[in-house]
Scaffold this motif. Structure first.
Motif, PDB file in Angstrom:
ATOM      1  N   GLY A  16      -0.021  -5.602  13.619  1.00 27.91           N
ATOM      2  CA  GLY A  16      -0.260  -6.714  12.709  1.00 27.91           C
ATOM      3  C   GLY A  16       0.703  -6.741  11.552  1.00 27.91           C
ATOM      4  O   GLY A  16       0.510  -7.451  10.586  1.00 27.91           O
ATOM      5  N   ASP A  17       1.791  -5.964  11.637  1.00 27.80           N
ATOM      6  CA  ASP A  17       2.775  -5.834  10.569  1.00 27.80           C
ATOM      7  C   ASP A  17       2.115  -5.378   9.267  1.00 27.80           C
ATOM      8  O   ASP A  17       2.537  -5.753   8.177  1.00 27.80           O
ATOM      9  N   ALA A  18       1.077  -4.571   9.402  1.00 23.51           N
ATOM     10  CA  ALA A  18       0.326  -4.174   8.219  1.00 23.51           C
ATOM     11  C   ALA A  18       0.972  -3.037   7.456  1.00 23.51           C
ATOM     12  O   ALA A  18       0.632  -2.780   6.309  1.00 23.51           O
ATOM     13  N   GLY A  19       1.906  -2.332   8.062  1.00 22.70           N
ATOM     14  CA  GLY A  19       2.539  -1.229   7.365  1.00 22.70           C
ATOM     15  C   GLY A  19       1.551  -0.129   7.044  1.00 22.70           C
ATOM     16  O   GLY A  19       0.591   0.108   7.784  1.00 22.70           O
ATOM     17  N   PRO A  20       1.753   0.566   5.926  1.00 27.03           N
ATOM     18  CA  PRO A  20       0.842   1.658   5.571  1.00 27.03           C
ATOM     19  C   PRO A  20      -0.614   1.227   5.437  1.00 27.03           C
ATOM     20  O   PRO A  20      -1.522   2.037   5.639  1.00 27.03           O
ATOM     21  N   ALA A  21      -0.846  -0.051   5.115  1.00 27.36           N
ATOM     22  CA  ALA A  21      -2.222  -0.502   4.894  1.00 27.36           C
ATOM     23  C   ALA A  21      -3.100  -0.333   6.126  1.00 27.36           C
ATOM     24  O   ALA A  21      -4.313  -0.154   6.006  1.00 27.36           O
ATOM     25  N   VAL A  22      -2.514  -0.377   7.326  1.00 24.02           N
ATOM     26  CA  VAL A  22      -3.340  -0.252   8.522  1.00 24.02           C
ATOM     27  C   VAL A  22      -3.959   1.143   8.594  1.00 24.02           C
ATOM     28  O   VAL A  22      -5.088   1.311   9.059  1.00 24.02           O
ATOM     29  N   TYR A  23      -3.225   2.149   8.126  1.00 26.46           N
ATOM     30  CA  TYR A  23      -3.784   3.510   8.086  1.00 26.46           C
ATOM     31  C   TYR A  23      -4.979   3.556   7.147  1.00 26.46           C
ATOM     32  O   TYR A  23      -6.056   4.070   7.486  1.00 26.46           O
ATOM     33  N   TRP A  24      -4.806   2.997   5.950  1.00 25.09           N
ATOM     34  CA  TRP A  24      -5.890   3.041   4.965  1.00 25.09           C
ATOM     35  C   TRP A  24      -7.057   2.148   5.387  1.00 25.09           C
ATOM     36  O   TRP A  24      -8.204   2.419   5.039  1.00 25.09           O
ATOM     37  N   ALA A  58       0.835  -1.198   0.000  1.00 23.79           N
ATOM     38  CA  ALA A  58       0.000   0.000   0.000  1.00 23.79           C
ATOM     39  C   ALA A  58       0.873   1.253   0.000  1.00 23.79           C
ATOM     40  O   ALA A  58       1.937   1.271   0.623  1.00 23.79           O
ATOM     41  N   PRO A  59       0.455   2.300  -0.701  1.00 24.42           N
ATOM     42  CA  PRO A  59       1.255   3.524  -0.695  1.00 24.42           C
ATOM     43  C   PRO A  59       1.274   4.141   0.698  1.00 24.42           C
ATOM     44  O   PRO A  59       0.255   4.153   1.389  1.00 24.42           O
ATOM     45  N   PRO A  60       2.410   4.632   1.131  1.00 20.84           N
ATOM     46  CA  PRO A  60       2.472   5.223   2.471  1.00 20.84           C
ATOM     47  C   PRO A  60       1.683   6.523   2.529  1.00 20.84           C
ATOM     48  O   PRO A  60       1.636   7.269   1.547  1.00 20.84           O
ATOM     49  N   PRO A  61       1.041   6.813   3.652  1.00 22.51           N
ATOM     50  CA  PRO A  61       0.412   8.123   3.829  1.00 22.51           C
ATOM     51  C   PRO A  61       1.457   9.225   3.632  1.00 22.51           C
ATOM     52  O   PRO A  61       2.649   9.008   3.878  1.00 22.51           O
ATOM     53  N   PRO A  62       1.037  10.406   3.205  1.00 19.35           N
ATOM     54  CA  PRO A  62       1.995  11.465   2.845  1.00 19.35           C
ATOM     55  C   PRO A  62       3.016  11.809   3.913  1.00 19.35           C
ATOM     56  O   PRO A  62       4.168  12.121   3.593  1.00 19.35           O
TER      57      PRO A  62
END
Length: 256
Positions: A216-224, A7-11
């Motif tokens: 959950g090691d979700a990275g940027p996806a957890v934000y989205w 997933a793209p990182p938040p800005p």
């Protein structure tokens, strides 16, 4: 570095270690070396008390270094779960153990120093001026509160999403808000947190999920993920039956 999602990182998120993180690493490494040397000196001088104080401080520094290492290298994908009408993402529980080791070392060292700072062996090794006493007393208070909170919560972080709202828990406490109470979701908290999810809550302080890429090691996806279910109430039923985890794994979000 551990591999996260696509997933793209938040800005405002930073995918790499910040300068302050590296400063922390250097401080803890230097602190470990210094305390180990002090512990060895205490042993050579026959001061068990000095060795325990220096050893406790070394344990604190090593524990915090290990926390950073696990945070930025070890996968925690298995700490995602769906059930009981909720989707829950957790921080790797190993981090809680390492925090516990660091806090226990800090409590041991600071309490012994505060109690026995009048002894000559302690004064010779660590000094006994008012500044040092104040810093060690402050360390004792902070580490005791942290250790009590960690024992009570037994985990370093939990993010729980239901059809009704969001719950965020750390060893410092728990905050929750209904979806209808959240007026905005942002990706920046100034200098207060790294890679956060900031939930603006009506008539209350914001809920700040620091280092949200660890959950959950979700990275940027957890934000989205959180933003998706805030903006799309018709999809919130997915949070109760496992479909949210499928969406998370596939990073199926509109990143707006």
């Amino acid at each position: 570095m551990r591999q996260l999602d696509n997933a793209p990182p938040p800005p405002h998120w930073r995918p790499n270690l910040t300068a302050w993180t590296w400063v922390g690493v250097v401080v803890f490494v230097v602190g470990t070396i210094y305390c180990v040397v002090r512990a060895a000196t205490s042993v050579a001088q026959g001061s068990v008390l000095g060795a325990l104080i220096a050893g406790g401080l070394a344990l604190m520094c090593v524990g915090l270094l290990a926390v950073l290492a696990v945070t930025f290298t070890v996968s925690a994908a298995r700490y995602r779960e769906s059930g009981g009408s909720a989707t829950t993402l957790r921080v790797n529980p190993v981090i809680a153990v390492l925090y516990g080791v660091a806090l226990a070392g800090a409590v041991l060292a600071s309490s012994l120093y505060v109690i026995f700072s009048g002894r000559e062996s302690v004064r010779m090794l660590f000094g006994a001026d008012e500044v040092v006493r104040f810093l060690m007393a402050a360390l004792l208070g902070i580490s005791l509160l942290g250790l009590i909170g960690l024992v009570r919560s037994r985990e370093p972080g939990r993010l729980r999403l239901t059809a009704a709202g969001v719950e965020h828990a750390t060893f410092l406490g728990t905050r929750s808000a209904g979806w209808n109470q959240i007026t905005d979701i942002a990706d920046s908290a100034g200098n207060r947190a790294l890679n956060p999810i900031v939930l603006t809550v009506r008539d209350a302080k914001p809920i700040v999920v620091s280092n949200a890429d660890r959950y959950g090691d979700a990275g940027p996806a957890v934000y989205w993920l959180v933003r998706h279910y805030w903006r799309h109430p018709q999809d919130r039923g997915e949070l109760a039956d496992g479909r949210a985890l499928q969406r998370l794994a596939a990073a199926q979000f509109t990143t707006d």
